[in-house]
Design an enzyme around this catalytic site. Structure first.
Site, short mmCIF file in Angstrom:
data_model
loop_
_atom_site.label_atom_id
_atom_site.label_comp_id
_atom_site.label_asym_id
_atom_site.label_seq_id
_atom_site.Cartn_x
_atom_site.Cartn_y
_atom_site.Cartn_z
N GLY A 165 0.83 -1.20 0.00
CA GLY A 165 0.00 0.00 0.00
C GLY A 165 0.86 1.24 0.00
O GLY A 165 2.07 1.17 0.24
N CYS A 192 5.16 -6.14 1.28
CA CYS A 192 5.49 -4.72 1.36
C CYS A 192 4.87 -4.09 2.62
O CYS A 192 5.34 -4.35 3.72
CB CYS A 192 5.06 -4.01 0.07
SG CYS A 192 5.86 -2.41 -0.20
N TYR A 193 3.82 -3.30 2.49
CA TYR A 193 3.17 -2.71 3.66
C TYR A 193 2.68 -3.80 4.61
O TYR A 193 2.77 -3.66 5.83
CB TYR A 193 1.99 -1.84 3.21
CG TYR A 193 1.32 -1.07 4.32
CD1 TYR A 193 1.81 0.16 4.74
CD2 TYR A 193 0.17 -1.56 4.94
CE1 TYR A 193 1.19 0.88 5.76
CE2 TYR A 193 -0.46 -0.86 5.95
CZ TYR A 193 0.06 0.37 6.36
OH TYR A 193 -0.57 1.07 7.38
N HIS A 280 7.80 -7.37 -4.16
CA HIS A 280 6.52 -7.76 -4.76
C HIS A 280 6.69 -9.05 -5.56
O HIS A 280 7.10 -9.02 -6.73
CB HIS A 280 6.01 -6.65 -5.68
CG HIS A 280 5.57 -5.42 -4.95
ND1 HIS A 280 4.30 -5.27 -4.45
CD2 HIS A 280 6.24 -4.30 -4.62
CE1 HIS A 280 4.19 -4.10 -3.84
NE2 HIS A 280 5.36 -3.49 -3.94
N GLU A 282 4.43 -10.78 -6.87
CA GLU A 282 3.33 -10.96 -7.81
C GLU A 282 3.60 -10.40 -9.19
O GLU A 282 2.87 -10.72 -10.14
CB GLU A 282 2.04 -10.34 -7.24
CG GLU A 282 2.03 -8.81 -7.17
CD GLU A 282 2.64 -8.25 -5.90
OE1 GLU A 282 2.36 -7.09 -5.57
OE2 GLU A 282 3.40 -8.97 -5.21
N SER A 334 -12.02 3.49 -29.60
CA SER A 334 -10.86 4.29 -30.00
C SER A 334 -10.09 3.65 -31.14
O SER A 334 -9.32 4.31 -31.83
CB SER A 334 -9.92 4.47 -28.81
OG SER A 334 -9.34 3.22 -28.45
N GLY A 335 -10.29 2.33 -31.31
CA GLY A 335 -9.51 1.58 -32.29
C GLY A 335 -8.42 0.76 -31.64
O GLY A 335 -7.79 -0.08 -32.28
N VAL A 337 -6.90 -2.02 -28.75
CA VAL A 337 -7.31 -3.40 -28.50
C VAL A 337 -8.40 -3.47 -27.43
O VAL A 337 -9.33 -4.28 -27.54
CB VAL A 337 -6.09 -4.26 -28.11
CG1 VAL A 337 -5.42 -3.76 -26.85
CG2 VAL A 337 -6.48 -5.72 -27.97
N ASP A 338 -8.34 -2.63 -26.39
CA ASP A 338 -9.30 -2.73 -25.29
C ASP A 338 -10.73 -2.43 -25.76
O ASP A 338 -11.65 -3.24 -25.54
CB ASP A 338 -8.93 -1.76 -24.16
CG ASP A 338 -7.51 -1.93 -23.69
OD1 ASP A 338 -6.95 -3.02 -23.91
OD2 ASP A 338 -6.95 -0.98 -23.11
N SER A 339 -10.92 -1.27 -26.37
CA SER A 339 -12.27 -0.90 -26.79
C SER A 339 -12.77 -1.77 -27.93
O SER A 339 -13.97 -2.05 -28.04
CB SER A 339 -12.32 0.58 -27.18
OG SER A 339 -11.45 0.85 -28.26
N ARG A 415 -6.27 15.49 -18.05
CA ARG A 415 -6.92 14.17 -18.10
C ARG A 415 -8.39 14.27 -17.71
O ARG A 415 -9.25 13.65 -18.34
CB ARG A 415 -6.18 13.20 -17.16
CG ARG A 415 -4.84 12.69 -17.71
CD ARG A 415 -4.17 11.76 -16.71
NE ARG A 415 -3.01 11.10 -17.28
CZ ARG A 415 -3.03 9.98 -17.96
NH1 ARG A 415 -4.19 9.37 -18.17
NH2 ARG A 415 -1.92 9.44 -18.44
N LYS A 494 -3.90 -6.23 -19.74
CA LYS A 494 -3.74 -6.06 -21.18
C LYS A 494 -3.47 -7.37 -21.92
O LYS A 494 -4.08 -7.64 -22.96
CB LYS A 494 -2.60 -5.08 -21.45
CG LYS A 494 -2.35 -4.79 -22.92
CD LYS A 494 -3.44 -3.92 -23.52
CE LYS A 494 -3.39 -2.51 -22.97
NZ LYS A 494 -4.36 -1.62 -23.65
N ASP A 600 4.11 2.70 -4.14
CA ASP A 600 2.66 2.64 -4.36
C ASP A 600 1.99 4.02 -4.33
O ASP A 600 0.77 4.11 -4.33
CB ASP A 600 1.96 1.72 -3.34
CG ASP A 600 2.20 0.25 -3.67
OD1 ASP A 600 2.02 -0.12 -4.83
OD2 ASP A 600 2.57 -0.50 -2.75
N GLN A 699 5.16 -1.27 -26.32
CA GLN A 699 4.63 0.08 -26.40
C GLN A 699 5.80 1.04 -26.62
O GLN A 699 6.92 0.78 -26.18
CB GLN A 699 3.90 0.45 -25.10
CG GLN A 699 3.03 1.69 -25.17
CD GLN A 699 2.14 1.84 -23.95
OE1 GLN A 699 2.17 1.02 -23.04
NE2 GLN A 699 1.35 2.89 -23.91
N LYS A 773 9.45 0.76 -14.75
CA LYS A 773 8.21 1.07 -14.04
C LYS A 773 8.03 0.07 -12.91
O LYS A 773 7.78 -1.10 -13.20
CB LYS A 773 7.01 1.02 -14.98
CG LYS A 773 5.68 1.30 -14.28
CD LYS A 773 4.49 1.12 -15.21
CE LYS A 773 3.19 1.41 -14.49
NZ LYS A 773 2.00 1.21 -15.35
#
Length: 781
Positions: A165, A192-193, A280, A282, A334-335, A337-339, A415, A494, A600, A699, A773
């Site tokens: 957290g 972690c926390y 982490h 995971e 949007s074009g 993959v998700d939408s 945003r 994703k 986090d 990406q 990241k």
């Protein structure tokens, strides 16, 4: 706002549910209560009238005090309250009432084997859930205030995992856990926390250290521990923390099972079956993390692993049919993959006659992107209504008196404005198409990472806001609370969406398409009106140059202190890197801010730019510095390499930048040039055929930053920008690493991108983002 509080009475086999309604003024009223002697699902929220007006005012958020992240190399450099590194903020929700979450059932009693995950707001909380289920063990996520008695009353639980957290265990109003969780007889894994809480509640302590760890680190394991059975004595893991446990502060009765340099990275009490790790396990950045979770589930908790998930496609279709009923759906496409997968799923579940797809060009698309989107969707028999609404977005504002989007500087405001304008434009389109809002749900391709980074209650009750996603703004949340939104992919990541897209028969060109953010290029243009320079700017830049030229003799006490602090904080491997460097590196601190995630929480900090005349370009050592620098300098969350000769002058000013039309056009041109080289669509400057390496990475954001390098300090104004290339490697899209030339991408491709972009008018320099990241997010805003 609707909240539910529930009480479990095992003796009477009752679940008592109380429903509260909270009005706009924050007044609470108990709407009703009921008791159930058998499991009962929450009824879907009813759809409200489409005529309800949605406020254009700014969203209301409850912000906590900024978390202190410490100054660069602690006391050596100026650790002032105005330090860039202290710019962390986020919502801290510690209510004793459990939020009602859309499309979710109340926990039920069962004897089926399962694992409980207590959510403390980790950015990777849902990834824990996913990893457990991938190992064929059922898991359920609970709010952090769930008690041991409640879990035992539900039955069937074999173990408990406590997530990480954004808080410090010593922060005021820091989330706490029921102490009986550790004495209820179930094995516990604290991450972690959760690890720090476990240590503190058993009599140990946690301290704020001078060095942060936010990235991949090597740790040493005690492989005699069942948690690390069959693993290597040294493993690569993801560490994200500022608070630490040392050998002298470990709780009585606990054993140290792993170390990260001078810090304790894991403890255990094998008799009580309590295990805690600072890292982490995971995420993908922990190389053998899945095996650690597997050891906890099967060696320690004695799970059997007989849980098999139904087809994700079948589950999604059932949810769509149940939620939509006899109504229809409007989906914004949007074009990406998700939408597109969301739209294809809706078509399969409801039929084309009940699904209306719209594509809104917000003016921040890539070069000719909307043409390509319309063509690709028509090719797979997904007809789409296309609308060009650039002017509406450029001129949108939160209130009549607030700045328009095309003059806004703050990234979060950008945003919010874009996300809310999508909803308003959607309403206008529905009126134009004569669609009755009472008969329609809004469908979105929202994914789990979107909700986590936006701190949505759908994903986590205590996550810190890293960035607001366009599909999770306040107007979207209002529609959710009214029961008018359906998001069948909200539990997907994703890579899972890509797999589902293949199952639905979508072509590779859509399934493998690089992600593109909903706000588009608007968040890839760093807007600025003045240089971002706190009191720590000069000392930070000076300290940077000491660290990246470690082998040079110290000139004064400041440099002596910097080197001593660094030597005491770094690993043996990192010390070797620093002391064996034979060439010079120039470090330039950029007076701009980029978004990152540290421990986090959101960070909003400086960027370090490294340049050198050494050839060939020393990629290995440069990327090692990209990992080392954010550890030593808490006010830096991103490190980039500057192509070309060493930077000559310090960067003192910025190019005044807003979302002006010519600035957007500039980035569209730059993005097209870089992307064409990446996918081998053009030849090199010397006429060679370039390879298509686009699918070697997941990406590549191309960012325009308001920096004009190599200018004389006396020249204040400039019209030039620099460009950052961000090729990124990830599989879960929650963590990842920057692509390394000659390792992930051919160096010739990277150099050619830099060369061709540098030829574009009004471009100063080209940079390569080398940051993993965390601490840097995929996008810069």
């Amino acid at each position: 706002m609707v909240y539910v509080d529930f009480n479990l009475e095992k003796e009477r086999n009752l679940i008592t549910v109380r429903i509260f309604l909270i009005d706009k003024a924050g007044n609470e009223e108990q709407s009703g209560s009921d008791s159930y002697s058998s499991p009962a699902k929450r009824p879907l929220l009813s759809s409200s009238s489409g005529s309800d007006e949605v406020s254009r005012g700014p969203s209301k958020e409850t912000n906590s005090a900024n978390m202190d992240t410490g100054g660069p190399i602690s006391d050596v450099l100026d650790d002032s309250e105005e330090s860039a590194g202290s710019a962390m903020s986020g919502n801290r929700r510690n209510s004793g009432v459990v939020p009602l979450r859309e499309n979710r059932v109340l926990p039920t009693e069962t004897d089926e084997e399962r694992v409980a995950i207590l959510d403390f707001g980790a950015q990777y909380g849902k990834v824990i859930d996913r990893r457990v289920r991938e190992l064929k063990v059922r898991s359920e996520m609970f709010p952090l205030n769930t008690t041991a008695k409640q879990l035992l009353s539900l039955g069937g639980f074999k173990a408990i995992i406590i997530s990480g957290g954004p808080n410090s265990v010593y922060a005021e109003n820091a989330p706490q856990v029921d102490p009986e969780i550790f004495t209820c007889g179930l094995p516990v894994l604290g991450i972690c926390y959760g690890f720090q809480l476990m240590n503190k509640l058993h009599g140990g302590s946690v301290t704020r250290e001078h060095i942060r760890e936010d990235g991949q680190c090597r740790i040493q394991l005690d492989t005699s521990s069942p948690l690390f059975a069959d693993l290597n004595q040294e493993e690569l893991v993801l560490l994200t923390h500022g608070d630490s446990v040392s050998v002298t502060t470990v709780a009585p009765g606990f054993k140290v099972i792993t170390n990260s340099g001078i810090h304790v990275a894991g403890i255990s009490h094998e008799e009580k079956r309590l295990y805690g790790v600072q890292f982490h396990p995971e995420v993908d950045l922990t190389t053998n993390g899945v095996n650690m979770i597997k050891n906890f589930l099967f060696r320690i908790a004695n799970c059997t692993g007989d849980f098999t998930m139904l087809s994700r496609e079948k589950t999604c279709i059932e949810e769509i049919l149940k939620t939509v009923g006899k109504k229809k759906v409007l989906v914004m496409v949007s074009g990406g993959v998700d939408s597109t997968v969301c739209a294809a799923l809706l078509h399969k579940a409801l039929g084309a006659e009940r699904v209306t797809a719209i594509h809104i060009d917000n003016g921040f698309m890539r070069f000719e992107e909307s043409d390509a989107v319309e063509k690709s969707l028509n090719n797979i028999n997904l007809p789409v209504h296309r609308y060009g609404c650039a002017i509406k977005f450029y001129t949108s504002s939160e209130t009549d008196d607030s700045p328009r989007l095309d003059s806004v500087i703050d990234p979060e405001t950008k945003r919010r404005l874009i996300g809310n304008e999508f909803i308003r434009v959607k309403d206008d389109i529905m009126k134009e198409l004569k669609l009755n809002q009472d008969e329609y749900f809004l469908a979105q391709g929202t994914l789990r990472p979107d909700l986590i980074e936006s701190a949505s209650s759908l994903a986590s009750g205590h996550a810190d806001t890293i960035k607001t996603h366009h599909n999770d703004t306040e107007l979207v949340r209002q529609l959710r609370r009214q029961g008018r939104v359906i998001e069948p992919l909200k539990d997907f990541h994703k890579d899972e969406v890509r797999e589902l897209g293949r199952e639905l028969g979508l072509p590779d060109e859509i399934v493998n398409r690089h992600p593109f953010p909903g706000p588009g290029l608007a968040i890839r243009i760093l807007c600025a009106e003045k240089a971002f320079k706190c009191e720590d700017f000069e000392t930070t830049e000076r300290g940077l140059n000491v660290v990246v030229n470690f082998g040079l003799p110290s000139k004064d006490q400041f440099e002596v202190d910097c080197r001593e602090k660094a030597m005491s904080a770094l690993s043996i491997h990192e010390k070797v890197v620093l002391t064996h460097q034979t060439f010079g590196i120039k470090a330039t601190l950029l007076p701009i801010k980029s978004v990152g995630v540290q421990g986090d929480s959101r960070s909003y900090s400086y960027v370090a730019a490294l340049s050198t005349s050494h050839r060939p370009i020393p990629w290995t050592i440069l990327f090692q510095y990209a990992a080392i620098i954010p550890k030593l300098f808490h006010n830096i969350n991103r490190v980039a390499y500057v192509f070309g000769d060493p930077v000559r002058y310090p960067v003192q000013n910025v190019t005044h930048t807003t979302l002006a039309r010519y600035t957007i056009a500039k980035l569209q041109n730059v993005d097209k040039v870089a992307t064409d080289v990446l996918f081998g669509r053009v030849k090199s400057t010397d006429g060679k055929i370039l390879p298509d390496v686009g699918l070697k990475i997941q990406q590549m954001p191309v960012i325009l930053i308001p920096v004009d390098f190599d200018r004389d300090e006396e020249l204040i104004n400039s019209y030039r920008h620099s460009v950052v290339l961000r090729p990124f490697i990830t599989s879960d899209f929650m963590t990842g690493t920057a692509a390394v030339p000659n390792l992930h991408l051919p160096e010739e491709t990277v150099l050619e991108m830099a060369k061709q972009v540098a030829c574009i008018s009004s471009i100063s320099r080209v940079l390569l983002d080398m940051t993993s990241k965390p601490p840097g997010t995929t996008e810069w805003e």
